[in-house]
Design an enzyme around this catalytic site. Structure first.
Site, PDB file in Angstrom:
ATOM      1  N   ASP A  58       0.839  -1.193   0.000  1.00  0.00           N
ATOM      2  CA  ASP A  58       0.000   0.000   0.000  1.00  0.00           C
ATOM      3  C   ASP A  58       0.885   1.258   0.000  1.00  0.00           C
ATOM      4  O   ASP A  58       1.770   1.389   0.862  1.00  0.00           O
ATOM      5  CB  ASP A  58      -0.849  -0.062   1.281  1.00  0.00           C
ATOM      6  CG  ASP A  58      -2.008   0.896   1.290  1.00  0.00           C
ATOM      7  OD1 ASP A  58      -2.488   1.257   0.207  1.00  0.00           O
ATOM      8  OD2 ASP A  58      -2.447   1.265   2.403  1.00  0.00           O
ATOM      9  N   HIS A  59       0.669   2.155  -0.937  1.00  0.00           N
ATOM     10  CA  HIS A  59       1.398   3.438  -1.002  1.00  0.00           C
ATOM     11  C   HIS A  59       2.919   3.305  -1.002  1.00  0.00           C
ATOM     12  O   HIS A  59       3.604   3.968  -0.201  1.00  0.00           O
ATOM     13  CB  HIS A  59       0.971   4.365   0.144  1.00  0.00           C
ATOM     14  CG  HIS A  59      -0.465   4.782   0.082  1.00  0.00           C
ATOM     15  ND1 HIS A  59      -0.917   5.735  -0.796  1.00  0.00           N
ATOM     16  CD2 HIS A  59      -1.558   4.346   0.763  1.00  0.00           C
ATOM     17  CE1 HIS A  59      -2.223   5.878  -0.648  1.00  0.00           C
ATOM     18  NE2 HIS A  59      -2.643   5.041   0.288  1.00  0.00           N
TER      19      HIS A  59
ATOM     20  N   ASP B 179       2.915   4.910  -5.410  1.00  0.00           N
ATOM     21  CA  ASP B 179       2.159   6.144  -5.213  1.00  0.00           C
ATOM     22  C   ASP B 179       3.077   7.340  -5.441  1.00  0.00           C
ATOM     23  O   ASP B 179       3.749   7.816  -4.536  1.00  0.00           O
ATOM     24  CB  ASP B 179       1.553   6.182  -3.806  1.00  0.00           C
ATOM     25  CG  ASP B 179       0.788   7.474  -3.563  1.00  0.00           C
ATOM     26  OD1 ASP B 179       0.696   8.290  -4.503  1.00  0.00           O
ATOM     27  OD2 ASP B 179       0.278   7.663  -2.447  1.00  0.00           O
TER      28      ASP B 179
ATOM     29  N   GLU C 131      -1.469   5.877  -8.592  1.00  0.00           N
ATOM     30  CA  GLU C 131      -2.475   6.853  -8.139  1.00  0.00           C
ATOM     31  C   GLU C 131      -2.344   8.157  -8.905  1.00  0.00           C
ATOM     32  O   GLU C 131      -1.242   8.623  -9.182  1.00  0.00           O
ATOM     33  CB  GLU C 131      -2.318   7.114  -6.631  1.00  0.00           C
ATOM     34  CG  GLU C 131      -3.319   8.135  -6.085  1.00  0.00           C
ATOM     35  CD  GLU C 131      -3.337   8.224  -4.559  1.00  0.00           C
ATOM     36  OE1 GLU C 131      -3.157   7.187  -3.886  1.00  0.00           O
ATOM     37  OE2 GLU C 131      -3.532   9.346  -4.046  1.00  0.00           O
TER      38      GLU C 131
ATOM     39  N   GLY D 126      -8.986   5.526   1.244  1.00  0.00           N
ATOM     40  CA  GLY D 126      -9.649   6.348   2.271  1.00  0.00           C
ATOM     41  C   GLY D 126     -11.113   5.988   2.411  1.00  0.00           C
ATOM     42  O   GLY D 126     -11.975   6.857   2.533  1.00  0.00           O
ATOM     43  N   ALA D 127     -11.417   4.683   2.407  1.00  0.00           N
ATOM     44  CA  ALA D 127     -12.814   4.263   2.302  1.00  0.00           C
ATOM     45  C   ALA D 127     -13.382   3.651   3.584  1.00  0.00           C
ATOM     46  O   ALA D 127     -14.391   2.960   3.550  1.00  0.00           O
ATOM     47  CB  ALA D 127     -12.958   3.284   1.143  1.00  0.00           C
TER      48      ALA D 127
ATOM     49  N   ASP E 159      -8.396   0.726   6.364  1.00  0.00           N
ATOM     50  CA  ASP E 159      -7.406   0.596   7.430  1.00  0.00           C
ATOM     51  C   ASP E 159      -7.974   1.128   8.746  1.00  0.00           C
ATOM     52  O   ASP E 159      -8.017   0.430   9.769  1.00  0.00           O
ATOM     53  CB  ASP E 159      -6.123   1.367   7.041  1.00  0.00           C
ATOM     54  CG  ASP E 159      -4.981   1.135   8.019  1.00  0.00           C
ATOM     55  OD1 ASP E 159      -5.204   0.476   9.046  1.00  0.00           O
ATOM     56  OD2 ASP E 159      -3.870   1.606   7.776  1.00  0.00           O
ATOM     57  N   SER E 160      -8.478   2.366   8.720  1.00  0.00           N
ATOM     58  CA  SER E 160      -8.937   2.999   9.970  1.00  0.00           C
ATOM     59  C   SER E 160     -10.004   2.175  10.699  1.00  0.00           C
ATOM     60  O   SER E 160      -9.984   2.078  11.939  1.00  0.00           O
ATOM     61  CB  SER E 160      -9.490   4.398   9.682  1.00  0.00           C
ATOM     62  OG  SER E 160      -8.480   5.203   9.132  1.00  0.00           O
TER      63      SER E 160
HETATM   64  P1  13P Z   1      -8.873   4.631   5.645  1.00  0.00           P
HETATM   65  O1  13P Z   1      -8.050   5.538   6.488  1.00  0.00           O
HETATM   66  O2  13P Z   1     -10.166   5.282   5.247  1.00  0.00           O
HETATM   67  O3  13P Z   1      -9.093   3.302   6.261  1.00  0.00           O
HETATM   68  O4  13P Z   1      -8.077   4.403   4.260  1.00  0.00           O
HETATM   69  C1  13P Z   1      -7.145   3.367   4.137  1.00  0.00           C
HETATM   70  C2  13P Z   1      -6.367   3.419   2.868  1.00  0.00           C
HETATM   71  O5  13P Z   1      -6.716   4.065   1.901  1.00  0.00           O
HETATM   72  C3  13P Z   1      -5.145   2.610   2.818  1.00  0.00           C
HETATM   73  O6  13P Z   1      -4.470   2.780   1.615  1.00  0.00           O
HETATM   74  O1  G3H Z   2      -2.981   4.725   3.445  1.00  0.00           O
HETATM   75  C1  G3H Z   2      -2.643   4.881   4.600  1.00  0.00           C
HETATM   76  C2  G3H Z   2      -2.689   3.729   5.527  1.00  0.00           C
HETATM   77  O2  G3H Z   2      -3.713   3.917   6.451  1.00  0.00           O
HETATM   78  C3  G3H Z   2      -1.340   3.441   6.131  1.00  0.00           C
HETATM   79  O3  G3H Z   2      -1.065   4.046   7.337  1.00  0.00           O
HETATM   80  O4  G3H Z   2       1.454   4.260   7.291  1.00  0.00           O
HETATM   81  O5  G3H Z   2       0.174   4.445   9.433  1.00  0.00           O
HETATM   82  O6  G3H Z   2       0.405   2.224   8.291  1.00  0.00           O
HETATM   83  P1  G3H Z   2       0.325   3.743   8.120  1.00  0.00           P
HETATM   84 ZN    ZN Z   3      -4.617   4.751   0.821  1.00  0.00          ZN
END
Ligand code: 13P
Ligand code: G3H
Ligand code: ZN
Length: 307
Positions: free
Chosen positions: A79-80, A101, A131, A207-208, A252-253
């Site tokens: 991720d990212h 990203d 992205e 961000g979902a 994630d959140s």
């Molecule tokens: P949230 O913070 O909305 O869970 O987004 C997670 C995300 O986009 C991880 O790449």
């Molecule tokens: O896209 C963002 C994710 O929530 C990753 O967050 O770098 O704190 O693991 P983190």
């Molecule tokens: Zn993300």
């Protein structure tokens, strides 16, 4: 079964896959338990900072362990990823898919870096997500104070020039638990324009998290202090999963909230307990419950039997 096949199937059959972030053995197995119980494919995602937190060798081993333990198709995704090095490291670690990203760079530089990652990853049979546009809020270390929605014309140029497998777009969502100060506004009109420009490209929504009100309330009742928490309404997530080309929805959140709630609750109710397996076990159960609900009722992911 490859991730690209599942994405194609998802576009055709009106559903999305959840991409749930994990940070340890408990969160990984909690997510996979949910998908296994529902017999659906799922994506498990590792951010760059989670990658460093777990460490290359341990992460590689738990991925291998998971592949031997679960029979559903699951895909491990970076991720990212911010540069070619981390993408290469993730591929070496056994990932199926990486995100580069470079959305904070000017378009031509984003294209250039994405192309390098695509060339490297495709030669190893690994998929690439990139992205275009900026999400408001914090993306790892990068902070953007404004949304910069994805431009459909740029999206077409970007996909044609990079040969990327999927594209993360900015349509009003943001990372974290404070997504909207007023009404939740997601630009599905821009999403439609992007789909018209690149109709066969699988699209990704970052961000979902929906930041469930009950979870916020319960965390705060148990001594937490989450202020002005607001997420993406579930109806919107179902709409983009079933009526649009969004095939991957990042969460994630909400996982963090489920974990925090379960541990706070358990330790409040069992103040003399010191066995980590007890409270981490409760966190696992709460994550599994949340992930199942999303797969089944929000993203409408289809069972493997339907492939
Ligand atoms: P949230 O913070 O909305 O869970 O987004 C997670 C995300 O986009 C991880 O790449
Ligand atoms: O896209 C963002 C994710 O929530 C990753 O967050 O770098 O704190 O693991 P983190
Ligand atoms: Zn993300």
């Amino acid at each position: 079964m490859t991730l690209q096949q599942v994405y194609k199937h998802a576009i055709k059959n009106n559903y999305a896959l959840g991409a749930f972030n994990f940070v340890n053995l408990e969160s990984l197995t909690a997510i996979l338990d949910a998908a296994q119980e529902l017999n659906t494919p799922v994506i498990v995602a590792v951010s760059e900072s989670a990658f460093k937190y777990m460490g290359f060798e341990f992460l590689k081993s738990i991925i291998q362990g998971a592949r031997k333990t679960y029979s559903i198709p699951f895909f491990v995704h970076l991720d990212h990823g911010k540069n070619l090095d981390i993408c290469q490291e993730a591929i070496e670690c056994g990932f199926d898919s990486v995100m580069i990203d470079a959305s904070s760079l000017p378009l031509e530089e984003n294209i250039k870096l994405t192309k390098q990652v695509v060339n490297f990853a495709h030669a190893k049979g690994v998929q690439v997500e990139a992205e275009l546009g900026k999400l408001k809020g914090v993306e790892d270390d990068i902070c953007s104070s404004e949304h910069l929605f994805t431009d459909p014309i740029e999206a077409k140029k970007f996909v044609e020039e990079t040969n990327v497998d999927s594209l993360a777009i900015a349509i009003g969502t943001s990372h974290g638990v404070n997504k909207f100060s007023g009404e939740a506004k997601i630009r599905t009109d821009i999403l439609t324009q992007i789909e018209n420009a690149i109709p066969s490209t699988p699209l990704v929504l970052h961000g979902a998290s929906s930041v469930p009100k009950e979870l916020t309330q319960k965390i705060n009742e148990l001594g937490g202090n989450l202020k002005n928490a607001k997420g993406v309404p579930e109806e919107i997530l179902t709409e983009v999963s079933t009526k649009h080309n969004i095939v991957k929805i990042n969460v994630d959140s909400d996982i963090r909230m489920a974990t925090t709630y379960a541990i706070r609750k358990y330790l409040t109710e069992n103040s003399s307990e010191i066995d980590a397996r007890k409270y981490l076990g409760e966190a696992k159960k709460e994550i599994t419950k949340l992930v199942k609900e999303k797969i089944l009722n929000v993203f409408k992911t289809k069972e493997i039997n339907n492939f």
